[in-house]
Design a protein around this motif. Structure first.
Motif, mmCIF file in Angstrom:
data_model
loop_
_atom_site.group_PDB
_atom_site.id
_atom_site.type_symbol
_atom_site.label_atom_id
_atom_site.label_comp_id
_atom_site.label_asym_id
_atom_site.label_seq_id
_atom_site.Cartn_x
_atom_site.Cartn_y
_atom_site.Cartn_z
ATOM 1 N N GLU A 1 25.584 -52.000 -25.230
ATOM 2 C CA GLU A 1 24.278 -51.367 -25.282
ATOM 3 C C GLU A 1 24.525 -50.010 -25.904
ATOM 4 O O GLU A 1 25.492 -49.328 -25.558
ATOM 5 C CB GLU A 1 23.701 -51.202 -23.880
ATOM 6 C CG GLU A 1 22.342 -50.539 -23.876
ATOM 7 C CD GLU A 1 21.751 -50.443 -22.484
ATOM 8 O OE1 GLU A 1 21.182 -49.383 -22.171
ATOM 9 O OE2 GLU A 1 21.859 -51.420 -21.712
ATOM 10 N N ALA A 2 23.668 -49.632 -26.840
ATOM 11 C CA ALA A 2 23.882 -48.378 -27.554
ATOM 12 C C ALA A 2 22.557 -47.675 -27.792
ATOM 13 O O ALA A 2 21.489 -48.272 -27.654
ATOM 14 C CB ALA A 2 24.589 -48.644 -28.888
ATOM 15 N N LEU A 3 22.663 -46.416 -28.162
ATOM 16 C CA LEU A 3 21.495 -45.624 -28.502
ATOM 17 C C LEU A 3 21.488 -45.369 -30.003
ATOM 18 O O LEU A 3 22.515 -44.988 -30.573
ATOM 19 C CB LEU A 3 21.520 -44.283 -27.762
ATOM 20 C CG LEU A 3 20.392 -43.310 -28.115
ATOM 21 C CD1 LEU A 3 19.034 -43.871 -27.679
ATOM 22 C CD2 LEU A 3 20.639 -41.954 -27.469
ATOM 23 N N GLN A 4 20.337 -45.604 -30.621
ATOM 24 C CA GLN A 4 20.130 -45.247 -32.019
ATOM 25 C C GLN A 4 19.293 -43.961 -31.985
ATOM 26 O O GLN A 4 18.076 -44.001 -31.864
ATOM 27 C CB GLN A 4 19.391 -46.357 -32.768
ATOM 28 C CG GLN A 4 19.190 -46.044 -34.227
ATOM 29 C CD GLN A 4 18.458 -47.162 -34.955
ATOM 30 O OE1 GLN A 4 17.928 -48.095 -34.357
ATOM 31 N NE2 GLN A 4 18.427 -47.060 -36.273
ATOM 32 N N PRO A 5 19.968 -42.795 -32.058
ATOM 33 C CA PRO A 5 19.272 -41.522 -31.873
ATOM 34 C C PRO A 5 18.140 -41.279 -32.869
ATOM 35 O O PRO A 5 17.117 -40.697 -32.504
ATOM 36 C CB PRO A 5 20.366 -40.462 -32.051
ATOM 37 C CG PRO A 5 21.650 -41.178 -31.898
ATOM 38 C CD PRO A 5 21.393 -42.602 -32.293
ATOM 39 N N SER A 6 18.289 -41.726 -34.108
ATOM 40 C CA SER A 6 17.271 -41.458 -35.128
ATOM 41 C C SER A 6 15.909 -42.047 -34.761
ATOM 42 O O SER A 6 14.874 -41.497 -35.121
ATOM 43 C CB SER A 6 17.718 -41.979 -36.487
ATOM 44 O OG SER A 6 17.878 -43.387 -36.433
#
Length: 161
Positions: A30-35
């Motif tokens: 699981e990851a975060l796509q900050p943009s």
């Protein structure tokens, strides 16, 4: 970059948060796509000497084909790339969890449920049949056993093309 557990590290523009699962080809985070301020799933390929130029070329071709498949039951590919020698694929994060988790929740589906799941798979793949390559009997058996034990909402298209 050491691949055993990349939680908390950056991979391209993504922040890997936690491991969702590990398989024969790699680990899904699981990851975060900050943009876009959204959660995504990222499959990180295992570091392996067998990842020759041919292997990576095939991987890139498979991801490009999968990214162009459109159907409500096919998990969309958002991005892919290589960062510090680590190959990865970015997909929609399915909040319902993995197929294995869904199967455990579902228990033993009856024939009607199995048919419903197989119809979803067939409907998802039918428009792309000319682009698909033979799936061996062992793979089909494994898929059917998994479907027999679990339900499916989407299919991730990854494999030889």
């Amino acid at each position: 970059m050491h691949i055993s557990n990349l939680s908390g590290q950056q991979l391209g523009p993504y922040t890997l948060e936690r491991i969702l699962g590990t398989g024969g080809m790699g680990t899904v985070y699981e990851a975060l796509q900050p943009s876009l301020k959204r959660k995504v799933a990222i499959k990180v390929l295992l570091a392996n000497p067998a990842q020759t130029a041919d292997y990576l070329e095939r991987f890139n071709r498979e991801v490009e084909i999968a990214a162009n498949l459109e159907h409500p039951h096919i998990l969309p590919v958002h991005d892919y790339g290589v960062d510090q020698g680590v190959s990865y694929v970015v997909m929609r994060l399915m909040s319902a969890g993995t197929l294995e988790e869904h199967i455990k929740r579902l228990g033993n589906p009856d024939n009607a449920e199995i048919i419903r799941i197989l119809k979803q798979v067939a409907d998802a793949l039918a428009p792309y049949c000319p682009a698909l390559v033979h799936c061996g009997p062992g793979q089909i058996t494994k898929i059917l056993r998994t479907l027999r034990r679990h339900g499916a909402r989407r299919v991730v298209i990854v494999g030889k093309v």
